[in-house]
Scaffold this motif. Structure first.
Motif, mmCIF file in Angstrom:
data_model
loop_
_atom_site.group_PDB
_atom_site.id
_atom_site.type_symbol
_atom_site.label_atom_id
_atom_site.label_comp_id
_atom_site.label_asym_id
_atom_site.label_seq_id
_atom_site.Cartn_x
_atom_site.Cartn_y
_atom_site.Cartn_z
ATOM 1 N N LEU A 21 -12.225 -6.108 -7.744
ATOM 2 C CA LEU A 21 -12.354 -5.674 -6.561
ATOM 3 C C LEU A 21 -13.055 -7.067 -5.633
ATOM 4 N N GLY A 22 -12.266 -7.215 -4.453
ATOM 5 C CA GLY A 22 -12.531 -8.420 -3.856
ATOM 6 C C GLY A 22 -11.864 -9.771 -4.180
ATOM 7 N N SER A 23 -10.994 -9.670 -5.174
ATOM 8 C CA SER A 23 -10.131 -10.771 -5.369
ATOM 9 C C SER A 23 -8.755 -10.935 -4.623
ATOM 10 N N GLY A 24 -8.449 -9.903 -3.872
ATOM 11 C CA GLY A 24 -7.357 -9.901 -2.657
ATOM 12 C C GLY A 24 -6.202 -9.295 -3.152
ATOM 13 N N LYS A 25 -6.254 -8.264 -3.947
ATOM 14 C CA LYS A 25 -4.952 -7.605 -4.505
ATOM 15 C C LYS A 25 -4.510 -6.707 -3.278
ATOM 16 N N THR A 26 -5.222 -6.145 -2.473
ATOM 17 C CA THR A 26 -4.822 -5.285 -1.453
ATOM 18 C C THR A 26 -4.177 -6.311 -0.420
ATOM 19 N N THR A 27 -4.886 -7.450 -0.101
ATOM 20 C CA THR A 27 -4.251 -8.437 0.950
ATOM 21 C C THR A 27 -2.998 -8.801 0.497
ATOM 22 N N LEU A 28 -2.769 -9.129 -0.881
ATOM 23 C CA LEU A 28 -1.501 -9.287 -1.374
ATOM 24 C C LEU A 28 -0.403 -8.313 -1.159
ATOM 25 N N LEU A 29 -1.048 -6.812 -1.584
ATOM 26 C CA LEU A 29 0.176 -5.875 -1.364
ATOM 27 C C LEU A 29 0.439 -5.531 -0.031
ATOM 28 N N ASN A 30 -0.489 -5.921 0.943
ATOM 29 C CA ASN A 30 -0.273 -5.567 2.268
ATOM 30 C C ASN A 30 0.931 -6.696 2.792
ATOM 31 N N HIS A 31 0.773 -7.720 2.272
ATOM 32 C CA HIS A 31 1.803 -9.054 2.421
ATOM 33 C C HIS A 31 2.963 -8.434 2.040
ATOM 34 N N ILE A 32 3.204 -8.014 0.704
ATOM 35 C CA ILE A 32 4.428 -7.642 0.034
ATOM 36 C C ILE A 32 4.972 -6.626 1.080
ATOM 37 N N LEU A 33 4.283 -5.593 1.424
ATOM 38 C CA LEU A 33 4.890 -4.416 2.054
ATOM 39 C C LEU A 33 5.014 -4.617 3.596
ATOM 40 N N THR A 34 4.835 -5.626 4.302
ATOM 41 C CA THR A 34 5.144 -5.747 5.631
ATOM 42 C C THR A 34 5.861 -7.287 5.995
ATOM 43 N N ALA A 35 5.851 -8.126 4.798
ATOM 44 C CA ALA A 35 6.670 -9.524 5.037
ATOM 45 C C ALA A 35 8.082 -9.226 5.086
ATOM 46 N N THR A 36 8.999 -10.081 5.573
ATOM 47 C CA THR A 36 10.382 -9.878 5.677
ATOM 48 C C THR A 36 10.873 -10.720 4.490
ATOM 49 N N HIS A 37 10.987 -10.163 3.481
ATOM 50 C CA HIS A 37 11.708 -10.940 2.014
ATOM 51 C C HIS A 37 12.554 -10.498 1.667
ATOM 52 N N MET A 74 8.625 -0.004 7.014
ATOM 53 C CA MET A 74 9.819 -0.664 7.808
ATOM 54 C C MET A 74 10.491 -1.724 7.313
ATOM 55 N N ASN A 75 10.039 -2.584 6.325
ATOM 56 C CA ASN A 75 10.644 -3.721 5.902
ATOM 57 C C ASN A 75 11.592 -3.132 4.419
ATOM 58 N N GLY A 76 11.714 -1.860 4.297
ATOM 59 C CA GLY A 76 12.321 -1.410 3.184
ATOM 60 C C GLY A 76 11.479 -1.164 1.711
ATOM 61 N N CYS A 77 10.386 -1.627 1.716
ATOM 62 C CA CYS A 77 9.551 -1.347 0.513
ATOM 63 C C CYS A 77 9.130 -0.055 0.545
ATOM 64 N N ILE A 78 8.502 0.391 -0.496
ATOM 65 C CA ILE A 78 7.985 1.705 -0.576
ATOM 66 C C ILE A 78 6.374 1.707 -1.227
ATOM 67 N N CYS A 79 5.599 2.627 -0.701
ATOM 68 C CA CYS A 79 4.219 2.600 -1.143
ATOM 69 C C CYS A 79 3.999 3.814 -1.831
ATOM 70 N N CYS A 80 3.546 3.895 -2.765
ATOM 71 C CA CYS A 80 3.167 5.047 -3.738
ATOM 72 C C CYS A 80 1.643 5.032 -3.968
ATOM 73 N N THR A 81 0.990 6.019 -4.036
ATOM 74 C CA THR A 81 -0.359 6.347 -4.711
ATOM 75 C C THR A 81 -0.432 7.032 -5.984
ATOM 76 N N VAL A 82 -1.126 6.619 -6.879
ATOM 77 C CA VAL A 82 -1.024 7.318 -8.046
ATOM 78 C C VAL A 82 -2.421 8.272 -8.023
ATOM 79 N N ARG A 83 -2.159 9.322 -7.764
ATOM 80 C CA ARG A 83 -3.577 10.491 -8.010
ATOM 81 C C ARG A 83 -3.327 11.077 -9.380
ATOM 82 N N GLN A 84 -2.100 10.953 -9.945
ATOM 83 C CA GLN A 84 -2.230 11.615 -11.342
ATOM 84 C C GLN A 84 -1.385 10.460 -12.205
ATOM 85 N N ASP A 85 -0.676 10.997 -13.261
ATOM 86 C CA ASP A 85 -0.206 10.007 -14.259
ATOM 87 C C ASP A 85 0.861 8.853 -13.744
#
Length: 241
Positions: A21-37, A74-85
């Motif tokens: 926690l705090g290493s920057g994983k969420t920041t990197l994921l936010n970047h992947i989910l919003t960048a135009t790649h 919006m950039n075509g990526c998908i975000c999923c949350t794992v609440r189960q398996d």
């Protein structure tokens, strides 16, 4: 039987993202989910961390989606949350791909701060349905340059593993983040320490987890042979790691 190279080409490449926690994983994921790649990436986020993918960011950048566990961005990526398996979520994605509703260029699975990456990695070798859909492409570990030495030095009770050491040892690539918060001398010392634990993984310095998605996605870096040499029990899922 080993999959042929052609079979492998048809499997969706999966990156497992680890780091405290705090290493920057969420920041990197936010970047992947919003960048135009131009890639269609599914980000699977474990819901156990303190900071989830920013709800506001999801609302601003997502299209309306009926299934609350799978949100299209919006950039075509998908975000999923794992609440189960994890296998359940991968199966849902596999069904969508099989039905033609979804085309995926890759999947990123975020592990929780204290997670040993081994159980997530094992999923891609022990479950037949998952093996037919996706391949483990690389384990990327994000490192907080300022605090990593504290984590690596932490004394653990006898028999318990130091998760930070495990995360570095299992990494195929290492992102040394928050480099702006420490001196060059500190960075060289940290890099030397990381290399002493894992001499194979390339280390990339970054700030604010800003790195090209190409450095994290579809990198063809996972080497099962290396992992089994390091952890002979890796494919034995009955015992503890």
């Amino acid at each position: 039987m080993a999959a042929s190279a052609e079979d492998n080409e048809n499997l969706v490449p999966v990156t497992v993202l680890t780091g405290f926690l705090g290493s920057g994983k969420t920041t990197l994921l936010n970047h992947i989910l919003t960048a135009t790649h131009g890639k269609k990436i599914a980000v699977i986020e474990n819901e156990f961390g303190d900071v989830g993918i920013d709800d506001e960011l999801l609302q601003k950048n997502s299209k309306v989606q009926a299934d609350e566990e799978i949100i299209e961005m919006m950039n075509g990526c998908i975000c999923c949350t794992v609440r189960q398996d994890l296998i359940t979520v991968l199966s849902k994605l596999a069904k969508r791909v099989a039905s033609g509703k979804l085309k995926l260029d890759g999947i990123v699975i975020e592990t929780t701060g204290l997670a040993d990456p081994a159980p997530v990695a094992q999923t891609f070798f022990v479950d037949d349905a998952v093996k037919a859909f996706a391949r483990l492409d690389g384990i990327v570990t994000l490192i907080d340059a300022k605090h990593i030495e504290l984590h690596l030095d932490e004394e653990k009770p006898e028999g318990a593993e130091n998760e930070a050491v495990e995360q570095v040892a299992f990494a195929d690539r290492i992102l040394l983040n928050k480099t702006d918060l420490v001196s060059e001398e500190d960075l060289l010392r940290v890099e030397k320490r990381l290399k002493s634990i894992n001499s194979q993984a390339p280390v990339q310095r970054c700030t604010k987890a800003e790195v090209s998605p190409d450095w994290v996605l579809d990198i063809g870096a996972f080497d099962l042979k290396r992992v089994i040499e390091m952890d002979p029990e890796f494919l034995n899922t009955d015992g503890e790691h």
